[in-house]
Motif scaffolding. Structure first.
Motif, PDB file in Angstrom:
ATOM      1  N   LYS A 152      55.317  -2.743  35.277  1.00  0.00           N
ATOM      2  CA  LYS A 152      56.084  -3.537  36.013  1.00  0.00           C
ATOM      3  C   LYS A 152      56.451  -2.831  37.572  1.00  0.00           C
ATOM      4  N   ILE A 153      56.870  -1.428  37.091  1.00  0.00           N
ATOM      5  CA  ILE A 153      57.041  -0.360  38.425  1.00  0.00           C
ATOM      6  C   ILE A 153      55.116  -0.828  39.264  1.00  0.00           C
ATOM      7  N   LEU A 154      54.426  -1.003  38.425  1.00  0.00           N
ATOM      8  CA  LEU A 154      52.748  -0.750  39.268  1.00  0.00           C
ATOM      9  C   LEU A 154      52.114  -2.077  39.708  1.00  0.00           C
ATOM     10  N   ALA A 155      52.923  -3.640  39.217  1.00  0.00           N
ATOM     11  CA  ALA A 155      53.032  -4.779  39.737  1.00  0.00           C
ATOM     12  C   ALA A 155      53.412  -4.529  41.174  1.00  0.00           C
ATOM     13  N   ASP A 156      55.078  -3.720  41.022  1.00  0.00           N
ATOM     14  CA  ASP A 156      56.215  -4.338  42.064  1.00  0.00           C
ATOM     15  C   ASP A 156      55.367  -3.089  43.829  1.00  0.00           C
ATOM     16  N   VAL A 157      54.561  -2.070  43.154  1.00  0.00           N
ATOM     17  CA  VAL A 157      53.870  -1.121  44.354  1.00  0.00           C
ATOM     18  C   VAL A 157      52.992  -1.728  44.936  1.00  0.00           C
ATOM     19  N   ARG A 158      52.016  -2.811  43.924  1.00  0.00           N
ATOM     20  CA  ARG A 158      51.226  -4.223  44.387  1.00  0.00           C
ATOM     21  C   ARG A 158      51.513  -4.479  45.725  1.00  0.00           C
ATOM     22  N   ILE A 178      48.854  -5.579  29.593  1.00  0.00           N
ATOM     23  CA  ILE A 178      48.270  -5.136  30.463  1.00  0.00           C
ATOM     24  C   ILE A 178      47.779  -6.299  31.400  1.00  0.00           C
ATOM     25  N   ILE A 179      47.315  -7.443  30.951  1.00  0.00           N
ATOM     26  CA  ILE A 179      46.583  -8.812  31.811  1.00  0.00           C
ATOM     27  C   ILE A 179      47.689  -9.698  32.598  1.00  0.00           C
ATOM     28  N   LYS A 180      49.045  -9.549  32.498  1.00  0.00           N
ATOM     29  CA  LYS A 180      50.105  -9.394  33.232  1.00  0.00           C
ATOM     30  C   LYS A 180      50.436  -9.015  34.156  1.00  0.00           C
ATOM     31  N   TYR A 181      49.577  -7.671  33.851  1.00  0.00           N
ATOM     32  CA  TYR A 181      49.866  -6.841  35.206  1.00  0.00           C
ATOM     33  C   TYR A 181      49.405  -6.012  36.358  1.00  0.00           C
ATOM     34  N   ALA A 182      48.022  -6.287  35.354  1.00  0.00           N
ATOM     35  CA  ALA A 182      46.831  -5.426  35.842  1.00  0.00           C
ATOM     36  C   ALA A 182      45.924  -6.309  36.862  1.00  0.00           C
ATOM     37  N   ASP A 183      45.033  -5.468  37.850  1.00  0.00           N
ATOM     38  CA  ASP A 183      43.600  -6.326  38.088  1.00  0.00           C
ATOM     39  C   ASP A 183      42.178  -5.984  37.373  1.00  0.00           C
ATOM     40  N   VAL A 184      43.116  -4.151  37.104  1.00  0.00           N
ATOM     41  CA  VAL A 184      41.739  -4.010  36.664  1.00  0.00           C
ATOM     42  C   VAL A 184      41.729  -3.060  35.425  1.00  0.00           C
TER      43      VAL A 184
END
Ligand code: PEP
Ligand code: MN
Length: 341
Positions: A152-158, A178-184
C-alpha cells in the motif's frame, strides 16, 4: 518442429488451420507477428515429432518453413524472435533505446522514508521505484517485510511521484495482492527455480523481473524465463545480480559477461543489479557503469537515505547524493554507446 515460419501471403484461415492441427496434437502455440513475417512457436515436447509428422505440417498452405530449435529454451530464444522484445510499462519501454534505472530501498520501511527516497531518485533520473514488502531473508529472525501494508505504501508513493512500482513476490498465495499494487513483479534469486511460482506469474500478464539464481547458469535462467513464457506471459525482464563463486571479497561475483551472452541467446531485455552483485556500496557505481557499457537495458540499484539504519542491505545501499552523482556519469556513458538514460 519448433517454429513454423509463415508465408507473407498466409491468410487468417490458413493460420487458424495450422493452429488447430497443433492443438489437436496436444501442443500449445504462441504467435509472434513481426513486421517481416509471422511465426508460430510450438509449445510442448516437440522432441517426439517424427520427420513424417513434420512434413505433414510443411505442406500446409501458408507454411514457408519449419525449424527445429536445438536449444532447450524456445520462446525466450532469439532464434524464435530475432528482434529485441520491448516491454511497455505505463509510459516506459524497457528494452528500447532508453536505459531504465529502478531504484529504491531493499525493503519498504515506512511511508515518509520511502516517499523521500522516491522523490530523490526520481529527481536524479530513476524511472521506477523498487522496494520489497515480502523479503527473502536468510535468517527467520531478520525483518521479513511489511507485507500488504508495504504494498500500500508503494502504491501511495506511485500516486505521489508517478514512478511505477517493482516489488518481489515470494509465494503464489500472494499473487492477487501483488497484482493489485505492483507494476512489475520481481522474482528473486532464491526463487528463480520455484517452478510453481514461475507458472503463476506466467499465467498473468504483468511484466516480470526475473533475477538470476545464486548458483544458476545462464541456460537455467533462460529455462526459468521459458517457464513463465510457456504460460503465455512474454513480458519477462532478465536480471543479472551476481552468482556464488569462491571469491569472498564481494557478496557475489557480478557476471557481466551474462549481459552480452543473454543478448546473443535471447530477445528479452536484460538489466543488472550491481547492489546485490557487489554487496558493498562503494563497488556499486563502478559495476553500474560497466553494466551499461556492456549493453544492459537497465539497472536496479538500492538507495537508502540512512544506510546505517536500514532494516536490510544497508551495507550495499547508496545514499541519494551518491546515486545522483552516479546517474550523471551513467548518462554520459549511455550517450557514448548511442543510448540514453
Ligand atoms: C532484492 O532485490 O532485494 C533481493 C532480495 O534480490 P535477490 O533476489 O537478487 O537477492
Ligand atoms: Mn536487497
Amino acid at each position: 518442429m519448433d517454429i513454423i515460419v509463415l508465408k507473407h501471403s498466409a491468410t487468417k484461415k490458413e493460420i487458424h488451420h495450422i493452429v488447430k492441427k497443433l492443438l489437436n496434437k496436444g501442443f500449445k502455440t504462441n504467435i509472434s507477428k513481426g513486421t517481416e513475417r509471422t511465426v508460430i512457436g510450438v509449445i510442448g515436447d516437440t522432441s517426439k515429432v517424427t520427420d513424417e509428422e513434420n512434413s505433414t505440417f510443411e505442406i500446409l498452405p501458408g507454411v514457408e518453413k519449419i525449424y527445429r530449435i536445438l536449444k532447450p529454451f524456445k520462446l525466450a530464444s532469439r532464434d524464435f524472435k530475432p528482434k529485441n522484445t520491448v516491454i511497455r510499462i505505463g509510459r516506459n519501454t524497457i528494452g528500447a533505446k532508453k536505459i531504465h534505472v529502478l531504484a529504491g530501498p531493499c525493503a519498504v520501511e515506512n511511508m515518509p522514508a520511502l516517499l523521500k527516497i522516491a522523490k530523490e531518485v526520481k529527481k536524479a533520473g530513476a524511472t521506477f521505484i523498487r522496494g520489497g514488502a515480502f523479503k527473502p531473508r536468510t535468517s527467520p529472525y531478520s525483518f521479513q517485510g511489511l507485507g500488504e501494508e508495504g504494498l500500500k505504501i508503494l502504491a501511495d508513493v506511485r500516486e505521489k511521484t508517478g514512478l511505477p512500482v517493482v516489488t518481489e513476490l515470494m509465494d503464489p498465495r500472494d499473487i492477487d495482492v501483488i497484482i493489485k499494487y505492483a507494476d512489475v513483479i520481481q522474482i528473486g534469486a532464491r526463487n528463480m527455480q520455484n517452478f510453481r511460482l514461475l507458472q503463476e506469474v506466467g499465467s498473468h500478464n504483468k511484466p516480470v523481473l526475473l533475477k538470476r539464481g545464486l548458483s544458476a547458469t545462464i541456460k537455467e535462467l533462460l529455462m526459468a524465463a521459458e517457464y513463465i513464457m510457456a504460460q503465455g506471459n512474454n513480458k519477462v525482464i532478465l536480471c543479472e545480480r551476481g552468482i556464488r563463486t569462491f571469491e569472498t571479497a564481494t557478496r557475489n561475483t557480478l557476471d557481466l559477461t551474462a549481459v552480452p551472452v543473454l543478448k546473443k541467446l535471447s530477445h528479452l531485455p536484460v538489466i543488472v543489479d550491481p547492489s546485490h552483485g557487489a554487496g558493498k556500496w562503494d563497488l556499486v557505481a563502478p559495476m553500474a557503469k560497466a553494466a551499461i557499457a556492456a549493453g544492459a537495458d537497465g539497472l536496479m540499484i538500492e538507495v537508502h537515505s540512512n544506510p546505517e539504519e536500514a532494516l536490510s542491505d544497508g551495507e550495499q545501499s547508496l545514499k541519494p547524493h551518491r546515486f545522483k552523482t552516479l546517474m550523471k556519469e551513467l548518462k554520459a556513458i549511455a550517450k557514448v554507446i548511442g543510448r540514453e538514460i
